[in-house]
Every structure is written in structure tokens, then in C-alpha cells.
Design an enzyme around this catalytic site. Structure first.
Site, PDB file in Angstrom:
ATOM      1  N   HIS A 109       0.875  -1.394  -0.036  1.00 51.41           N
ATOM      2  CA  HIS A 109      -0.063  -0.065   0.069  1.00 51.41           C
ATOM      3  C   HIS A 109       0.671   1.324   0.020  1.00 51.41           C
ATOM      4  CE1 HIS A 109      -3.703  -2.284   1.806  1.00 51.41           C
ATOM      5  NE2 HIS A 109      -3.631  -2.467   0.498  1.00 51.41           N
ATOM      6  N   CYS A 136       9.168  17.320  -9.081  1.00 58.49           N
ATOM      7  CA  CYS A 136       9.663  15.910  -9.256  1.00 58.49           C
ATOM      8  C   CYS A 136      11.107  16.240  -9.913  1.00 58.49           C
ATOM      9  CB  CYS A 136       9.002  15.121 -10.313  1.00 58.49           C
ATOM     10  SG  CYS A 136       9.698  13.538 -10.650  1.00 58.49           S
ATOM     11  N   SER A 177      -7.352  -6.574   9.958  1.00 58.90           N
ATOM     12  CA  SER A 177      -9.005  -7.091   9.821  1.00 58.90           C
ATOM     13  C   SER A 177      -9.799  -7.915   8.985  1.00 58.90           C
ATOM     14  CB  SER A 177      -9.885  -5.795  10.085  1.00 58.90           C
ATOM     15  OG  SER A 177      -9.643  -5.205   8.912  1.00 58.90           O
TER      16      SER A 177
END
Ligand code: APR
Length: 234
Positions: A109, A136, A177
């Protein structure tokens, strides 16, 4: 654990809870203070970039005040001594696994201590605040964003994860979970391929029914015990 050679470990927010990092869905969880739609979707980033960047700036800054706990350290010891294949797949965006010494690790993630260019895809280690429209270095576009996989975006390294699940003999889920896919489906992929599946969690998860074994308790207690059972006295 005689016939175990290849291990996949999935971790979630629960492994970092005892280090002082809030989980998402428990009492006082992160999603209680914020609506996912406001801070963890591509639409939120367009609608209110300052709010989204600030949310992750605060979480990034909070990393300086927390330390890995016994569960992170136990997995790092497993990583250092396990002779077979090992992949630690974390849903967490904190850096506690790395700071404990884990190496065979991936963040599906994303990571708080990384910036992603929305224009060219370059990822850059990032420690401080990340203002919207930061330039960037790779492409020059003012397009750096938190390197977090938002809801609706594709998690990182899914092919590598799927390959590891297909080849594993043991799948261990720690502190999650089982509420968010694709991670919540990993246990079924592993089990279908014949792996043993164990869950170490404070409470029963949405996926507990899919595990051969579920051990309930704190990660700082269950994970070191489990690692000793796998490594012996190595
Ligand atoms: N030891 C072990 N497990 C714990 C502990 C602890 N000390 N404290 C909490 N837990 C367990 C809870 O019982 C719960 O099942 O950790 C789990 C945390 O669940 P969530 O808060 O839903 O976190 P997680 O499963 O990692 O969320 C998955 O959802 O919001 C998205 O991208 C975000 O990566 C996150 C994903």
C-alpha cells in the site's frame, strides 16, 4: 514445522498498534477521525490536495516518535535466520519493519517515507513534509504526491505477491482485519494452493473462517512465540 520451506507473512495495522500507531477500524482508529473519501482517494487528492498532503505529513512526522515492537523484531529475526523463501507483505505504510531489520519485505500500500511523481511514476525517499505541487527531480513536473496506494488504485507488486502465495507452504496473517481486498483474499489463494494458514490477531477478523488456525492475542506476544516455533532455537 518440518515440511515448511516457503513462507508468506501478511501484516496489517495491528502489528504496529503496540508501537503507538493507530489502527484504522478500531476504537479511536484513523478512519474515525477522517473519512476515507476525504484523505485516501484519487478524487480527494484532486479536490483538496492540501488536506490530503497534510494528513500524510502528520503521519510521516509521527514516525519519529515510535519504535518497532517485539513483533517487528521477531519477524526481522525470522528474516535473518529462515533458510527457505520468505516474503513479508505489509499493508502498513510505516517503516517499523525496516527499522527492526526486515529485508525480504514489500509495502503493497506504499510508504509514508516515499514520494511518488503523479506524472512520471518516479518514487523518491522522503522524510519531511511534502507540499502539494512539489517538483519531481526526475521529470521536472510539479507533481509529487504521497506514495500511498489510495482506495481504488492498484496495490504495488501484486504479481510478485501472487507468485509468492502460489509457492508458499505457510501463510501467516498478523494484525489485519481482513476488511480490504486484495490482501483479504490472500489466505484463500494460499490455502487453495495447499499451504497451512495461521492468523495471529487481537480479535477474530473478517477472514478468520478461512484460516486453519487462529490465535487471538497481542502481536508482541504471539509473533515472537510463533517465530520461536518456526526457527527452533536458531
Ligand atoms: N496485536 C494484534 N492485532 C491487533 C492489535 C495488537 N496489539 N491491535 C489491533 N489488532 C488487530 C485488530 O483486531 C484488527 O483486526 O489489527 C487489526 C487492524 O485492522 P484495521 O484497523 O482494519 O487495519 P488493517 O487490517 O491493516 O487495514 C487494511 O485498510 O484502511 C486500509 O490501507 C489501509 O492498509 C490498510 C487496510
Amino acid at each position: 514445522m518440518t515440511d515448511i520451506r516457503n513462507i508468506v507473512v501478511l501484516t496489517g495495522a495491528g502489528i504496529s498498534a503496540e508501537s503507538g500507531i493507530a489502527t484504522f477500524r478500531g476504537p479511536g482508529g484513523l478512519w474515525e477521525g477522517h473519512r476515507v473519501e476525504d484523505v485516501c482517494t484519487p478524487e480527494a487528492l484532486v479536490r483538496d490536495p492540501a488536506l490530503v498532503h497534510r494528513f500524510y505529513d502528520l503521519r510521516r512526522a509521527a514516525l519519529a516518535a515510535v519504535e518497532p515492537n517485539a513483533a517487528h523484531r521477531a519477524l526481522a529475526r525470522l528474516d535473518a535466520h529462515w533458510p527457505g523463501e520468505l516474503l513479508i507483505v505489509t499493508q502498513n505504510v510505516d517503516d517499523l519493519h525496516e527499522r527492526a531489520g526486515a529485508r525480504r519485505l514489500l509495502h503493497m500500500h506504499g510508504e509514508l517515507r516515499s514520494a511518488l511523481c503523479a506524472r512520471c511514476g518516479a518514487r523518491t525517499a522522503w522524510a519531511g513534509d511534502l507540499p502539494p505541487a512539489t517538483v519531481c527531480d526526475a521529470c521536472g513536473a510539479p507533481a509529487l504526491r504521497p506514495d500511498i496506494v489510495f482506495f481504488g488504485e492498484m496495490p504495488y507488486a501484486m504479481e510478485r505477491i501472487e507468485a509468492a502465495l502460489e509457492a508458499c507452504d505457510l501463510f501467516v496473517s498478523i494484525g489485519t482485519s481482513g476488511a480490504v481486498y486484495p490482501a483479504a483474499g490472500f489466505v484463500r489463494t494460499a490455502r487453495w494452493r495447499g499451504a497451512q494458514t495461521i492468523e495471529l490477531n487481537l480479535d477474530p477478523s473478517d477472514g478468520s473462517v478461512f484460516f486453519h488456525e487462529s490465535r487471538m492475542g497481542a502481536a508482541s506476544v504471539l509473533v515472537p512465540e510463533w517465530v520461536v516455533s518456526v526457527l527452533g532455537d536458531a
